[in-house]
Design an enzyme around this catalytic site. Sequence first.
Site, PDB file in Angstrom:
ATOM      1  N   SER A 270       0.872  -1.182   0.000  1.00 49.34           N
ATOM      2  CA  SER A 270       0.000   0.000   0.000  1.00 49.34           C
ATOM      3  C   SER A 270       0.900   1.220   0.000  1.00 49.34           C
ATOM      4  CB  SER A 270      -0.891   0.017   1.242  1.00 49.34           C
ATOM      5  OG  SER A 270      -1.738  -1.090   1.242  1.00 49.34           O
TER       6      SER A 270
ATOM      7  N   MET B   9       3.153   2.302   5.399  1.00 48.68           N
ATOM      8  CA  MET B   9       2.985   1.351   4.323  1.00 48.68           C
ATOM      9  C   MET B   9       2.700  -0.034   4.895  1.00 48.68           C
ATOM     10  SD  MET B   9       5.836   0.476   1.397  1.00 48.68           S
ATOM     11  CE  MET B   9       6.038   2.198   0.958  1.00 48.68           C
ATOM     12  N   CYS B  10       1.798  -0.766   4.253  1.00 44.65           N
ATOM     13  CA  CYS B  10       1.532  -2.133   4.697  1.00 44.65           C
ATOM     14  C   CYS B  10       1.631  -3.079   3.508  1.00 44.65           C
ATOM     15  CB  CYS B  10       0.182  -2.241   5.383  1.00 44.65           C
ATOM     16  SG  CYS B  10      -1.254  -2.132   4.316  1.00 44.65           S
ATOM     17  N   THR B  11       1.625  -4.361   3.805  1.00 42.28           N
ATOM     18  CA  THR B  11       1.701  -5.404   2.790  1.00 42.28           C
ATOM     19  C   THR B  11       0.327  -6.050   2.665  1.00 42.28           C
ATOM     20  OG1 THR B  11       3.979  -5.837   3.448  1.00 42.28           O
ATOM     21  CG2 THR B  11       2.893  -7.522   2.133  1.00 42.28           C
TER      22      THR B  11
END
Length: 185
Positions: free
Chosen positions: A40, A59-61
Amino acid sequence: MHASLLAVLGLALLGALHAQDTIPVQSDFQQDKLMGKWYSIGLASNSNWFKEKKHLMKMCTTIISAAADGNLEVTSTYPKGDQCERRNSLYTKTEQPGRFSYTSPRWGSNHNIRVVETNYDEYALVATQISKSTGSSTMVLLYSRTKQLSPERLDRFTQFSKEQGLTDDEILILPRTGEQPEGEA
């Protein structure tokens, strides 16, 4: 008086439904190519939770995989404090390829999700209309296969978010989680 009130409410509902129909969906959407790992990169929203939590977001996965029934299993892992949280969602296919629905068991909100555009191997732009008893909101996500995207893709995300009525303070390029040094992708 009662009839005119119903007419006004009906027109308002039609306007809201029409607004949803103006959000495009990727032509020739190929669901199998959307599978896999995404980061993201950008998030834009006019929801209250976003305004309250924006300064904490990173930020994420996200892993997108096929469910046995052809729907999408979406698993997002994101930093929360000094640990990682995981959220699983089941996106239900609709009659239109690239368009999904999701109901949050936690919040009771209904999500109308559209893959607006993607080239599958670099980025995906996803728009969501969220409805719940307290009102509705818009969310736009920019996914990337890597932790960095070109300035052109970032600009497209910002432009599209503004086309959905979102303002500069409702648009965020997410900072990296710090898992790798800045120079690595």
